[in-house]
Scaffold this motif. Structure first.
Motif, short mmCIF file in Angstrom:
data_model
loop_
_atom_site.label_atom_id
_atom_site.label_comp_id
_atom_site.label_asym_id
_atom_site.label_seq_id
_atom_site.Cartn_x
_atom_site.Cartn_y
_atom_site.Cartn_z
N LYS A 2 0.83 -1.22 0.00
CA LYS A 2 0.00 0.00 0.00
C LYS A 2 0.85 1.25 0.00
CE LYS A 2 -3.98 -2.08 1.98
NZ LYS A 2 -4.80 -2.38 3.12
N LEU A 3 1.93 1.22 0.80
CA LEU A 3 2.82 2.38 0.87
C LEU A 3 3.36 2.70 -0.53
CD1 LEU A 3 5.35 3.36 3.50
CD2 LEU A 3 6.26 2.95 1.24
N GLU A 4 3.78 1.65 -1.23
CA GLU A 4 4.39 1.86 -2.54
C GLU A 4 3.33 2.23 -3.59
OE1 GLU A 4 6.80 -1.64 -3.11
OE2 GLU A 4 8.16 -0.99 -1.50
N ARG A 5 2.23 1.47 -3.60
CA ARG A 5 1.19 1.68 -4.60
C ARG A 5 0.57 3.07 -4.47
NH1 ARG A 5 -3.68 -0.50 -3.88
NH2 ARG A 5 -2.88 -1.87 -2.28
N LYS A 6 0.38 3.53 -3.20
CA LYS A 6 -0.30 4.81 -2.98
C LYS A 6 0.68 5.98 -2.89
CE LYS A 6 -4.24 2.50 -0.79
NZ LYS A 6 -5.59 2.74 -0.26
N GLY A 7 1.99 5.70 -2.96
CA GLY A 7 2.98 6.79 -2.96
C GLY A 7 3.06 7.54 -1.65
N LEU A 8 3.14 6.80 -0.52
CA LEU A 8 3.10 7.44 0.80
C LEU A 8 4.50 7.64 1.37
CD1 LEU A 8 0.27 5.16 2.27
CD2 LEU A 8 0.05 7.30 0.99
N ASP A 9 4.61 8.54 2.35
CA ASP A 9 5.86 8.71 3.08
C ASP A 9 5.97 7.72 4.23
OD1 ASP A 9 7.09 11.19 1.80
OD2 ASP A 9 5.02 11.80 2.16
N LEU A 10 4.83 7.46 4.89
CA LEU A 10 4.78 6.50 6.00
C LEU A 10 3.48 5.74 5.93
CD1 LEU A 10 5.62 8.78 9.11
CD2 LEU A 10 7.19 7.19 7.97
N ILE A 11 3.49 4.51 6.45
CA ILE A 11 2.22 3.81 6.65
C ILE A 11 2.26 3.17 8.04
CG2 ILE A 11 2.82 1.59 5.56
CD1 ILE A 11 -0.13 1.85 4.29
N VAL A 12 1.13 3.26 8.72
CA VAL A 12 1.00 2.70 10.06
C VAL A 12 0.22 1.40 9.92
CG1 VAL A 12 0.17 3.10 12.39
CG2 VAL A 12 0.85 5.04 10.96
N ALA A 13 0.90 0.29 10.23
CA ALA A 13 0.28 -1.02 10.01
C ALA A 13 -0.17 -1.59 11.34
CB ALA A 13 1.30 -1.96 9.37
N ASN A 14 -1.38 -2.08 11.40
CA ASN A 14 -1.79 -2.80 12.60
C ASN A 14 -2.66 -4.00 12.26
OD1 ASN A 14 -3.89 -0.78 12.14
ND2 ASN A 14 -4.79 -1.55 14.03
N ASP A 15 -2.42 -5.05 13.03
CA ASP A 15 -3.18 -6.30 12.87
C ASP A 15 -4.42 -6.17 13.74
OD1 ASP A 15 -4.23 -8.81 13.09
OD2 ASP A 15 -2.32 -9.83 13.39
N VAL A 16 -5.58 -6.02 13.11
CA VAL A 16 -6.79 -5.74 13.89
C VAL A 16 -7.34 -6.97 14.61
CG1 VAL A 16 -7.54 -3.67 12.66
CG2 VAL A 16 -8.17 -5.91 11.76
N THR A 17 -6.71 -8.13 14.39
CA THR A 17 -7.17 -9.32 15.11
C THR A 17 -6.46 -9.47 16.46
OG1 THR A 17 -5.52 -10.80 14.13
CG2 THR A 17 -7.60 -10.56 12.94
N GLN A 18 -5.38 -8.69 16.68
CA GLN A 18 -4.61 -8.80 17.93
C GLN A 18 -5.36 -8.16 19.08
OE1 GLN A 18 -0.73 -7.16 16.74
NE2 GLN A 18 0.14 -8.31 18.45
N ALA A 19 -5.31 -8.76 20.27
CA ALA A 19 -5.90 -8.11 21.45
C ALA A 19 -5.11 -6.84 21.74
CB ALA A 19 -5.82 -9.06 22.65
#
Ligand code: C5P
Length: 224
Positions: free
Chosen positions: A158-175
């Motif tokens: 997503k970072l590369e495809r959307k041309g971003l400076d940063l991306i914040v990744a989180n696993d929404v299944t984690q407690a």
């Protein structure tokens, strides 16, 4: 006293879900609470930035000193974002934009007596973040990637495809992470390939950590 290290910056931040109408009383949406985007708006304001918060429907109060623009659908969010973009120097897209919307909205409430179960024809919503990144100029642009599998792979893509400076990744299944939760467990991926894993933090602390990274990128750009 909080450092005013974002003085002179104008942050455009999006938050919350979008709602895509099926009929006047029904919609498609998701579980986003808006907490992360609102925390970012408040934290940036505290650090001296001018802030515009474009928010989908949430139960949260308007943050003090922030220009709040409430929207409902992805199309309305796109309009509000594009209207603010010329003035913005930093863009963070924390909103969970619906990926699909009904091709048509029924003008009247669908009545179950009148038909067999209807099928819903869907189309893609506009990708707001890709549109921003395509004309970003000197702005720093940050996205979020909430995933349920292959977190880093999807986030880097997503970072590369959307041309971003940063991306914040989180696993929404984690407690302790993700939607409707006061805390989050995130990894921050940089355009230069770096990846930082943060511990479980309140969304308020994640907001400040992310703003720290933006200040650092600004300083780095000023030197380059
Ligand atoms: O939906 P996806 O996982 O691709 O979203 C990643 C990022 O893109 C998020 O920051 C989200 O706010 C943004 N996005 C957007 N417009 C969309 C879908 C996602 O701006 N239609």
């Amino acid at each position: 006293l909080t450092s005013q290290d974002l003085a002179g910056e104008h942050l455009l931040v999006t938050a919350g879900p979008t709602r895509e109408r099926i009929d006047p009383v029904r919609y498609l949406s998701n579980d986003s609470s808006g907490l992360m985007g609102y925390a970012l708006a408040r934290a940036a304001r505290q650090r001296g930035a001018q802030v515009t918060l474009v928010s989908g429907p949430t139960a949260l109060p308007a943050p003090l000193g922030v220009n709040l623009r409430r929207v409902e659908s992805a199309a309305q969010m796109l309009d509000a974002v594009l209207a603010t973009l010329p003035a913005a120097t930093l863009v963070i897209k924390a909103a969970a934009v619906a990926d699909y919307r009904p091709c048509q909205m029924a003008a009247q409430k669908l009545k179950k007596q009148q038909m067999a179960a209807p099928s819903l024809a869907l189309e893609k919503t506009p990708d707001i973040l890709s549109q921003i990144a395509a004309c970003k100029g000197d702005r720093l642009v940050v996205g979020f990637a909430a995933e349920t599998e292959r977190l880093l792979e999807h986030a880097r893509d997503k970072l590369e495809r959307k041309g971003l400076d940063l991306i914040v990744a989180n696993d929404v299944t984690q407690a302790g992470a993700g939607f409707e939760c006061a805390t989050n467990i995130v990894q921050i991926l940089h355009a230069d390939g770096r990846c930082e894993a943060l511990p479980c933090l309140t969304k308020w602390a994640v907001a400040h950590a992310l703003l720290d990274r933006l200040v650092a990128l600004r300083c780095q750009r000023a030197v380059d």
